[in-house]
Each structure stands twice: as structure tokens, then as C-alpha cells.
Design a protein around this motif. Sequence first.
Motif, short mmCIF file in Angstrom:
data_model
loop_
_atom_site.label_atom_id
_atom_site.label_comp_id
_atom_site.label_asym_id
_atom_site.label_seq_id
_atom_site.Cartn_x
_atom_site.Cartn_y
_atom_site.Cartn_z
N LYS A 69 0.83 -1.20 0.00
CA LYS A 69 0.00 0.00 0.00
C LYS A 69 0.87 1.25 0.00
N TYR A 70 0.54 2.21 -0.86
CA TYR A 70 1.21 3.51 -0.85
C TYR A 70 0.51 4.43 0.15
N ASN A 71 1.28 5.40 0.69
CA ASN A 71 0.62 6.46 1.45
C ASN A 71 0.05 7.48 0.47
N ARG A 72 -0.62 8.51 0.96
CA ARG A 72 -1.35 9.41 0.07
C ARG A 72 -0.43 10.16 -0.89
N GLU A 73 0.75 10.56 -0.42
CA GLU A 73 1.69 11.29 -1.28
C GLU A 73 2.45 10.35 -2.22
N GLY A 74 2.54 9.07 -1.83
CA GLY A 74 3.24 8.11 -2.68
C GLY A 74 4.73 8.03 -2.46
N ASP A 75 5.26 8.76 -1.46
CA ASP A 75 6.71 8.69 -1.21
C ASP A 75 7.08 7.44 -0.41
N LEU A 76 6.09 6.84 0.27
CA LEU A 76 6.35 5.63 1.05
C LEU A 76 5.49 4.48 0.55
N LEU A 77 6.07 3.30 0.61
CA LEU A 77 5.35 2.07 0.24
C LEU A 77 5.41 1.11 1.43
N PHE A 78 4.25 0.68 1.88
CA PHE A 78 4.16 -0.24 3.02
C PHE A 78 3.90 -1.65 2.49
N SER A 79 4.51 -2.64 3.12
CA SER A 79 4.30 -4.03 2.67
C SER A 79 4.15 -4.94 3.88
N SER A 80 3.29 -5.96 3.71
CA SER A 80 3.14 -6.98 4.75
C SER A 80 3.28 -8.35 4.11
N ALA A 81 3.63 -9.34 4.92
CA ALA A 81 3.88 -10.68 4.38
C ALA A 81 3.47 -11.72 5.41
N ASP A 125 5.47 -13.45 6.92
CA ASP A 125 6.32 -13.33 8.11
C ASP A 125 5.66 -12.28 9.00
N ASN A 126 6.22 -11.98 10.15
CA ASN A 126 5.47 -11.17 11.12
C ASN A 126 5.94 -9.72 11.22
N LYS A 127 6.64 -9.21 10.19
CA LYS A 127 7.16 -7.84 10.26
C LYS A 127 6.76 -7.03 9.04
N PRO A 128 5.74 -6.18 9.16
CA PRO A 128 5.46 -5.24 8.06
C PRO A 128 6.65 -4.30 7.85
N ASN A 129 6.89 -3.93 6.60
CA ASN A 129 8.02 -3.05 6.23
C ASN A 129 7.50 -1.75 5.65
N VAL A 130 8.34 -0.71 5.71
CA VAL A 130 8.04 0.53 5.00
C VAL A 130 9.29 0.93 4.21
N TRP A 131 9.08 1.36 2.96
CA TRP A 131 10.16 1.65 2.01
C TRP A 131 9.97 3.04 1.41
N PHE A 132 11.10 3.63 0.98
CA PHE A 132 11.01 4.81 0.11
C PHE A 132 10.69 4.31 -1.29
N SER A 133 9.59 4.79 -1.87
CA SER A 133 9.17 4.25 -3.17
C SER A 133 10.08 4.73 -4.30
N ASP A 154 -2.90 -0.87 6.59
CA ASP A 154 -3.39 0.39 6.02
C ASP A 154 -2.65 1.54 6.71
N VAL A 155 -2.59 2.67 6.00
CA VAL A 155 -1.95 3.87 6.55
C VAL A 155 -2.93 5.01 6.38
N ASP A 156 -3.00 5.92 7.36
CA ASP A 156 -3.98 7.01 7.26
C ASP A 156 -3.46 8.10 6.31
N TRP A 157 -4.33 9.07 5.99
CA TRP A 157 -3.98 10.05 4.94
C TRP A 157 -2.91 11.05 5.36
N THR A 158 -2.65 11.16 6.66
CA THR A 158 -1.58 12.06 7.12
C THR A 158 -0.25 11.31 7.31
#
Length: 326
Positions: free
Chosen positions: A17-29, A31-39, A59-63
Amino acid sequence: MKPIILHGHERSITQIKYNREGDLLFSSAKDNKPNVWFSLNGERLGTFNGHQGAVWCIDVDWTTTKFISGAGDNTCKLWDCETGKETGNIKTMSSVRTCMFSYSANMAVYSTDKAMKQPCEIFIIDVRTIDSSFSQQQPILRIPISGPRVSSILWDNLDEMIITGHESGEINQWDLKTGKKINSTKEHDNLINDMQFNKDGTMFITASKDHTAKLFDTETLALLKTFKTERPINSAAISPIADHVALGGGQEAMDVTTTSTRAGKFDSRFFHLVFEEEFARVKGHFGPINSVAFHPDGKSYSSGGEDGYVRVHTFDSSYFEYNFDY
């Protein structure tokens, strides 16, 4: 399109899932550790550590201040996006299968699986005040589901209703004031794996195990378009800038031997939103694609697969120059 390949998970991806601005990408799997990346460059920013089981939904909120995750360890957790610290923990009676913030991000919804003699249930919670008593707070609304379990969920832009996709292929609308079902349709024959809105929330697309993705009107649940393939579809997304949809799926490994040998294709497939015709495929994954998402600016998209990799593809200039007028 040479992708950026993100490898931070040990097991298959469940959702991206991307955040609203799209600079971050969140991923889950699984395994038990969700990750966050610079897109932009694929650099990993951090992980959310605390779950003890497969993380099914995020999910990530709009802020981009709050992050929510639901897992097979019977918990739904809230996190601070900036620090990665756990701020709230809700214990449930079975696995948390879906979760999503409301458009205002004052509330969140999550649903639990029908398992261990527990019914499938939908919970609406208030996330404005997260303190030490948060886990003991009663949900604002609790909707027991007597039929097939909820497999995907959406929250209407006006915060007035939620839309649920079910294991049977049914889609329901629920009024948040009364907790009652207000509309229902059954256009799919099998499990709905994913539902995603278009940019303004007036339409949403479903991805189903019955080899089709379908476009619906958010308000009336009227079926608008159908995109057909020859394999199960795990995820579908609508481009924010073009009349395009991206589909991801593929036959599961356990099913490939029982069906035709051609069934295990693992490409992202692009269809025209209006004409329902396929115009492109992108290869790369070594297993079924479990989640696809367009960047909010429409210039790139990402896919997460059973192989544990997230691939970020930036579209070539020819993608924007191509004339789709038939």
C-alpha cells in the motif's frame, strides 16, 4: 521497465500500500514484520516489530501518522508511522483478515475470520485517543456476519458506510449508523481477494478467484465492467491518471499440477478500463502476484508476490504516449 526489487520479507507478500503522497510504500507478508520503504529508490525505512503471526492486512492514514495491521496471531495493532512504535493492541478471538482507516482517519474497521468456533465479525473502533486503556475500549460498532466470511473491505469516502467482499463472491454495503446491511450484490462465483477504489472513490474494482475482476459503482453496487483472464486474480488496481487497470494473480503451486500446464503464468496484466481489452503484460515474479498498487501520481506501480519480493516499476515514456483510441 527495469524494476526496483525490494527484498525485506522472508515469506510471501500479502499486501502492499502507498501512502497518500506516494513517497512511502508499506508491505506486509506471511512473516510477522510489516516493512516501510522509500518508493523512489527502494531503500527500506524500517520495520514494525511486534506481531507473532502472518500479517494479512495493513493500512496507513492520509496524514501518514498512523499505521494499522491485522495478523494471524489474533491481534490488530496500531503503530506510530514516524517511530515504528506500537501505540495500540487489540486482542481478537480469531485471525484479523482485513483492516482499513476511515477517510477522516478518526476511526478504523477490521474484520475477524470465522474460525475456532468464532463467527466472522466486523468491528469499528475510534483511534483518536490511543492510550493504555485502548485495548479495553469497546468498539463503536460490532457487526456479526452469519454467512460467508469477509475477505476484503472498503470504507466509503463520506464515512457513512463500509463495503465488504465475501468468500462466496457476495458484496455488501453496511450502514454505519445502524449496523444494518443496506445493499447486496453477487456478481462473482468465488472468493473476492481484493477491492480497491478509483482515485475519487466513485467506483471500485474487485479481484476474484473466479478468474475475473469487476468494476462496480460505489453508491449503487451496479456492475460496470468485467475483465476476464484464465487464472485466479488476487489483486486489482485502477490507475489514477489513465483508463487502465492492473491485475495480478496466478495459479497457486498446489493447484498447478491438477490443471493445465499453462495456468501458472505470473505476469501483471493491464486492461483498458472502458474497452475491457488487455494491452500489456509485465513479467518478473516467480510465483502468484498477491497484491498490486498504482502510485498516486500514476507514473509507476508496484506488485508483491508469493516469492517474497516487491517490484516497483516506473512506466516508460512510451506508456504515456501510446494512443488508446480504438
